[in-house]
Design an enzyme around this catalytic site. Sequence first.
Site: not given
Length: 407
Positions: A38, A70-73
């Site tokens: 990531r 980038i979205s939260a995991p």
Amino acid sequence: MAASTAPTNPDEALAKRLIGSGHLRSQAAIDAFRTTDRHAFLPGVALESAYEEDAVPIKHNEYGEMISCISAPSIVATQLEQLGAQPGHKVLEAGAATGYNAALLGKIVSPGGQVWTVDVDQDLVAGASRHLAEAGVDNATAVMADGAAGLPEHAPYDRIIFTVGAGDVPVEILDQLAPGGRLVLPMRVRGSISRSFAFERDGETWKTVSCKMATFIPLRKGVCDDVYTLVPMAGEGNVRLETFSEQDVDHKALRSVLDQQQTKIYTGVKFRQGSAWEWLYLYLACVLPNGLSRLPGQRPGFTPHFGWGSMATLDAGSLAYLTIREGHEKGRYWEVGVIGHGEGGGDLAERVVSEIRAWDASGGNDAPEPSFRMATADSRDRLTADDARFVVDKPYSRLVVDWARKG
């Protein structure tokens, strides 16, 4: 001498965390998370920040608002599980951002599958392309295009996923979905309340096979541009109100509404530790004419129900927002309250209180989760509900929330 301990692989640790929280379940998605760095898609971002449970901004507009991230995991994992992509699938993604999601998808659909990811800004597309190449992902391609219009030249797709929010169904992409395909779309219900829907065809209409609470940065520049306006509150602090074009809003009056006399009413409805707010939010978004809007920030005298802020409903120049007070009876609880401001703030608060009590009386969080149906064009009239408040008509689609009562 103590044995040395090898540093933890952050992607392995992330996958383990998401498995433990229940966000990751399928082996293909787990393996993709474990083998995709990531942080490599976030150059210049501290390693700890890259893996924390939060969105990471990658682009802001001229006003300082985040327009790509980038979205939260957990959100990334949730949507991948909703999508259910398989080896050999062709996938279209709207919202390339850093390319991280496309890299995960590329691994999930291998061998034999292909991913196209699109964005409206050339710098984002260039960055995603570079990151994908550096990560050795050879079956995912970044393209500059309007995600709401799709990429008809590569259709049909087995799966289509939006990692940006929409106010309505982008109908042009429905014809690009293969028979038996699935569309994952974060869509606003009314106001700020948004959910990530996984739609599949059901004859001439659509049904959901999964629906999760999620909020995304809205679509920009294209045929389904989801325009919203932030209304900063006058006076001290940084409280601002999020509004959308379908809402009846007197922006000028609302700027000073928190400076007007308040009406505070408590509902008697109690939330205990771990109680979910999402179903109350959805219910209120359906039954209140202007839905619910986010009201983040802090200022003296503002007592929201969360540290980040509150949810509010509007009536032209009046506003009512949710608050809480702590109590102890058979354990700790928080009683839901409503605070109204503006000329009609008292009446608005009364209405919200009445609806919260009605939701609680119908089962509240103990009631079965609602299901959802959707239709576009001439098929819209095929969808009805016993209670018209749960029929949400949009310019291109109709969404029906089938709200079940307890028992």
